[in-house]
Motif scaffolding. Structure first.
Motif, short mmCIF file in Angstrom:
data_model
loop_
_atom_site.label_atom_id
_atom_site.label_comp_id
_atom_site.label_asym_id
_atom_site.label_seq_id
_atom_site.Cartn_x
_atom_site.Cartn_y
_atom_site.Cartn_z
N LYS A 39 0.83 -1.20 0.00
CA LYS A 39 0.00 0.00 0.00
C LYS A 39 0.87 1.25 0.00
O LYS A 39 0.65 2.18 -0.79
CB LYS A 39 -0.94 0.01 1.20
N GLU A 51 1.28 4.38 -2.72
CA GLU A 51 1.17 5.83 -2.45
C GLU A 51 2.36 6.56 -3.07
O GLU A 51 2.21 7.66 -3.62
CB GLU A 51 1.07 6.12 -0.96
N HIS A 92 1.50 6.87 -6.61
CA HIS A 92 0.51 7.94 -6.84
C HIS A 92 1.21 9.30 -6.89
O HIS A 92 0.89 10.14 -7.72
CB HIS A 92 -0.55 7.96 -5.73
N ASP A 97 -8.39 6.71 3.15
CA ASP A 97 -8.42 6.31 1.74
C ASP A 97 -9.86 6.35 1.22
O ASP A 97 -10.10 6.69 0.05
CB ASP A 97 -7.81 4.91 1.54
N GLU A 122 -6.88 2.26 -5.47
CA GLU A 122 -7.34 2.64 -4.13
C GLU A 122 -8.25 1.61 -3.49
O GLU A 122 -8.33 1.53 -2.26
CB GLU A 122 -8.08 3.98 -4.18
N HIS A 136 -6.71 -0.49 -1.03
CA HIS A 136 -6.30 0.25 0.17
C HIS A 136 -7.43 0.32 1.18
O HIS A 136 -7.25 0.11 2.37
CB HIS A 136 -5.88 1.68 -0.21
FE FE2 Z 1 -4.42 5.07 -0.99
#
Ligand code: FE2
Ligand code: FE2
Lengths: 94, 307
Positions: free
Chosen positions: B68, B72, B75, B126, B155, B158
């Motif tokens: 996870k 991020e 992202h 999230d 996502e 997550h």
């Molecule tokens: Fe996330």
């Protein structure tokens, strides 16, 4: 001499809002004429609204022999996918 | 057609502005600020959860949390890339973060005190991010919208892993259940404040909606999130820390209490020790990596010279 013209990879954006996608390649003496050639070859039926050409020799590609080494490690990590997590039916759309 | 007319026509037709299109200076600078702040939030957001990787209760949970936090980071990279299409340099964006001239979401200035907080972050933080990000997939600026599509795909896991942590704790011993309740108490109000100030206080709402940068107002998004989350909390058997929360038959929505906006403003201003620590950790990660960047450059130069 056309035989020595470099190859160009062609990317076309089908419409505003989506990524350029690889369509194929053309031979051309320079970027300008590669763009012309790509336009004539790939967008005769309104396939796109924008074209990129990139000299093929500028593309660095992964070696097919490395396929297993590069991509297999992802195979046993199913916890990266939402379906790995079993949730009660009421919240399973999460 | 004049450049401005062309821009207006694209927006009016709900089409996308692409990087090489003309755009008004305000549109560009608004997007630079917003997408950069979003990018910064992704990478600063790695810290509260990252601290729990060495302390995760099992190897499985450790692998999941690592995956996870890695997402991020990814992202952040998608979003820095999208910001750069607007004509700014990544190194400058990082400088602006490090010198605190650009912000990141203040949700990441709250500490993750227990393992249950990791669950609450996945479920609520999230979850709120998803509520915010799904409409951003249709943002009028193409590169930002496409980055959001990639982010949203990642996502769901997550949120689900966070909810599953909460569920496991809520079904556990009294002590574990109390841990889950404590985390919900800590994260509920900060989560609903993630949508920003109420519409009455939000200065740029109207303009950003007209530009298609925003699709729903802060309060609309907040209401969506509240409506979605209450049944989930009920399923966990936990109590929402808001005595004013009740279903409003007439509106077809839950009513909820007033968040502490004074605390929110304090957080946005970045007062206190936590924001300073987040930037310190971020900067030292960057500085500690300097030799890697220098070595990579030297290696590339050496090979270019040899070629
Ligand atoms: Fe996330
Ligand atoms: Fe994220």
């Amino acid at each position: 001499m056309t035989g020595s013209w470099p190859m160009w990879e062609v990317f076309v954006r089908a419409r505003r809002g989506v990524d350029h996608v690889h369509f194929g390649s053309v031979h051309a003496a320079d970027g300008e004429s590669a763009l012309q050639a790509a336009r004539d070859l790939f967008t005769r039926r309104q396939e796109g609204v924008s074209i990129w050409v990139v000299r093929s020799s500028d593309v660095v590609a992964s070696d097919p022999d490395d396929e297993a080494e590069l991509f297999e490690p992802a195979a046993d990590k199913d916890y990266r996918f939402p379906t790995h997590y079993e949730l009660p039916a009421e919240v399973d759309h999460m | 057609m004049e450049a401005q007319d062309r821009f207006d026509a694209i927006i009016a037709a709900d089409e996308r502005i692409e990087a090489d299109d003309w755009m008004p200076d305000d549109y560009r600078s608004t997007l630079i600020r917003q997408v950069a702040q979003h990018a910064h939030s992704e990478i600063i957001g790695m810290q509260p959860e990252g601290e729990w990787i060495p302390r995760a209760p099992s190897l499985r949970r450790k692998a999941i949390l690592t995956a996870k936090v890695q997402d991020e980071a990814g992202h952040g990279l998608y979003l820095y890339g999208a910001t750069e299409t607007l004509g700014v340099e990544r190194a400058d964006l990082l400088d602006l973060l490090h010198s605190r001239k650009q912000k990141y979401s203040s949700i990441f200035n709250y500490p993750a005190l227990t393992w249950a907080d990791v669950g609450a972050i996945g479920w609520l933080v999230d979850g709120a991010a998803i509520t915010n990000q799904v409409p951003l997939c249709r943002c009028s600026y193409g590169p930002y919208g496409r980055a959001m599509v990639r982010v949203c795909k990642e996502e769901s896991f997550h949120q689900r892993q966070g909810f599953q942590i909460m569920l496991t704790l809520a079904e556990g011993t009294d002590e574990q259940k109390a841990m889950a309740q404590g985390a919900l108490d800590r994260w509920w109000w900060p989560s609903i404040m993630m949508f920003g100030p109420p519409d009455t206080e939000s200065v740029h709402n109207a303009r950003n909606m007209a530009w298609g940068i925003k699709r729903y107002t802060n309060d609309e998004l907040r209401q969506n999130f509240v409506d979605m989350t209450i049944p989930q909390a009920e399923l966990l058997g936990l109590t929402m820390p808001d005595p004013d929360l009740r279903w409003n038959e007439e509106r077809g929505h839950y009513d909820y209490g007033e968040p502490d906006w004074e605390e929110f403003m304090q957080m946005v201003r970045g007062e206190g020790e936590m924001p300073a620590q987040r930037i310190r950790v971020r900067k030292s990660a960057h500085d500690d990596g300097a030799w890697v960047r220098e070595a990579a450059e030297a290696y590339a130069q050496k090979h270019e010279a040899a070629a």
